[in-house]
Design a protein around this motif. Sequence first.
Motif, PDB file in Angstrom:
ATOM      1  N   SER A 101      24.527   6.471  48.115  1.00 46.05           N
ATOM      2  CA  SER A 101      25.702   7.224  47.672  1.00 46.05           C
ATOM      3  C   SER A 101      25.339   8.196  46.551  1.00 46.05           C
ATOM      4  O   SER A 101      24.297   8.059  45.915  1.00 46.05           O
ATOM      5  CB  SER A 101      26.767   6.238  47.185  1.00 46.05           C
ATOM      6  N   THR A 103      28.260   9.726  49.235  1.00 45.30           N
ATOM      7  CA  THR A 103      28.137  10.219  50.595  1.00 45.30           C
ATOM      8  C   THR A 103      29.487  10.149  51.295  1.00 45.30           C
ATOM      9  O   THR A 103      30.526   9.951  50.637  1.00 45.30           O
ATOM     10  CB  THR A 103      27.050   9.431  51.362  1.00 45.30           C
ATOM     11  N   TYR A 104      29.475  10.284  52.603  1.00 45.47           N
ATOM     12  CA  TYR A 104      30.691  10.245  53.407  1.00 45.47           C
ATOM     13  C   TYR A 104      31.428   8.927  53.176  1.00 45.47           C
ATOM     14  O   TYR A 104      30.879   7.845  53.383  1.00 45.47           O
ATOM     15  CB  TYR A 104      30.306  10.408  54.875  1.00 45.47           C
ATOM     16  N   VAL A 136      22.267   5.351  55.526  1.00 48.35           N
ATOM     17  CA  VAL A 136      21.681   6.534  54.883  1.00 48.35           C
ATOM     18  C   VAL A 136      22.140   7.755  55.667  1.00 48.35           C
ATOM     19  O   VAL A 136      21.914   7.832  56.879  1.00 48.35           O
ATOM     20  CB  VAL A 136      20.144   6.472  54.861  1.00 48.35           C
ATOM     21  N   VAL A 137      22.797   8.685  54.995  1.00 45.70           N
ATOM     22  CA  VAL A 137      23.174   9.956  55.622  1.00 45.70           C
ATOM     23  C   VAL A 137      22.063  10.947  55.322  1.00 45.70           C
ATOM     24  O   VAL A 137      21.713  11.169  54.163  1.00 45.70           O
ATOM     25  CB  VAL A 137      24.529  10.455  55.096  1.00 45.70           C
ATOM     26  N   ASN A 138      21.481  11.522  56.371  1.00 47.01           N
ATOM     27  CA  ASN A 138      20.244  12.296  56.216  1.00 47.01           C
ATOM     28  C   ASN A 138      20.228  13.493  57.182  1.00 47.01           C
ATOM     29  O   ASN A 138      20.104  13.278  58.383  1.00 47.01           O
ATOM     30  CB  ASN A 138      19.042  11.383  56.510  1.00 47.01           C
ATOM     31  N   ASN A 140      22.039  14.438  53.495  1.00 41.82           N
ATOM     32  CA  ASN A 140      23.233  13.802  52.942  1.00 41.82           C
ATOM     33  C   ASN A 140      24.369  14.805  52.739  1.00 41.82           C
ATOM     34  O   ASN A 140      24.149  15.986  52.466  1.00 41.82           O
ATOM     35  CB  ASN A 140      22.903  13.137  51.606  1.00 41.82           C
ATOM     36  N   ASN A 141      25.560  14.292  52.874  1.00 39.21           N
ATOM     37  CA  ASN A 141      26.770  15.031  52.575  1.00 39.21           C
ATOM     38  C   ASN A 141      27.435  14.343  51.376  1.00 39.21           C
ATOM     39  O   ASN A 141      27.728  13.139  51.467  1.00 39.21           O
ATOM     40  CB  ASN A 141      27.699  14.979  53.796  1.00 39.21           C
ATOM     41  N   ARG A 145      20.667  15.810  50.093  1.00 40.90           N
ATOM     42  CA  ARG A 145      19.409  15.059  49.938  1.00 40.90           C
ATOM     43  C   ARG A 145      18.814  14.725  51.297  1.00 40.90           C
ATOM     44  O   ARG A 145      19.524  14.350  52.225  1.00 40.90           O
ATOM     45  CB  ARG A 145      19.651  13.748  49.182  1.00 40.90           C
TER      46      ARG A 145
END
Length: 333
Positions: A101, A103-104, A136-138, A140-141, A145
């Motif tokens: 975080s 993140t979404y 993991v948002v990749n 990232n939003n 990142r």
Amino acid sequence: MNAPIVHGGGITAAAASFGGRVEDWLDLSTGINPNPVALPQIPPRVWHRLPDRHLVETARHAARDHYRSGAILPLPVPGTQSVIQLLPRLAPTGRRVAILSPTYGEYARAFGAAGFAVDTVGGIDEIGPEHGLAVVVNPNNPDGRVHAADRLEELHDRLKAGGGFLVVDEAFGDTSPETSLAPRAAGLANLIIFRSFGKFFGLAGLRLGFAIARGDILMRLEDWLGPWAVSGPALALAGSLLNSDVSPIARSIGERQKALHAVLAGAGLAVAGGTPLFALVADARAGDIYTELCRHHILVRRFDYAPDWLRFGLTPDVSDDARLAAALRSFTR
């Protein structure tokens, strides 16, 4: 019941507060390609019949080639939000969940509503053996990142050793395919990747995404979604567009990104992060800038957890570049 999370969009509410017709607002609050691709023709029978299996298989093969997922045929889903809601069924009962975080926000909401203890962590090294699933948002939003594929594969292996799962959300991955774990997915048994269709192609209203994972996980997701989860027209468009040359789309997004950055720089705003589909600005005046833009009927994304942040989506063309620049000048002059 928890209060709903504020996302991008919301032009109707903004117009109700600041006036103007909805269709006259410039919505820069989402990370969606502002220039939707031209739609190929959809055969009339696709509208008339329930989605035939051949439509599903055509879309899955096209997604496999587009996302380079090798032996895995990605599963079409009615927007990745639909499968986020299913993740608590997959997570080991009684284990903690880690979410890289900020993140979404819907990940933490979905797991919290299902009774899981959620740890919002700032780095991969904070994810430990107590976690039965990590997200993991990749890229990232909202900060853009990016984590190297090797690093994420190591994290997967650590989680798998303890019976855990790794979820990698690649909603903005089309603009940086080199970061994707999809080409490695066939060898990673406890990995689930989510891909968005609508952001890159500018067709968010279609509500279409894909899940990439080993067959046993995809079978469970498909069973939980039930029959005919994705519409025939959505499948037909996916089968066609994912097989097309997408390099002109990527070039257009790159040009729009440069234009947005130029407008922001001209207003004295520094870009603190982002992806080719949006820019994150950090500025102590963010709240006032947001309000001033709304007075000009331009909507950007603000964040309750970071009051100095604003996220700007791409403008569609040079006239809207000028419109945004003029609105920012009225505040910064």
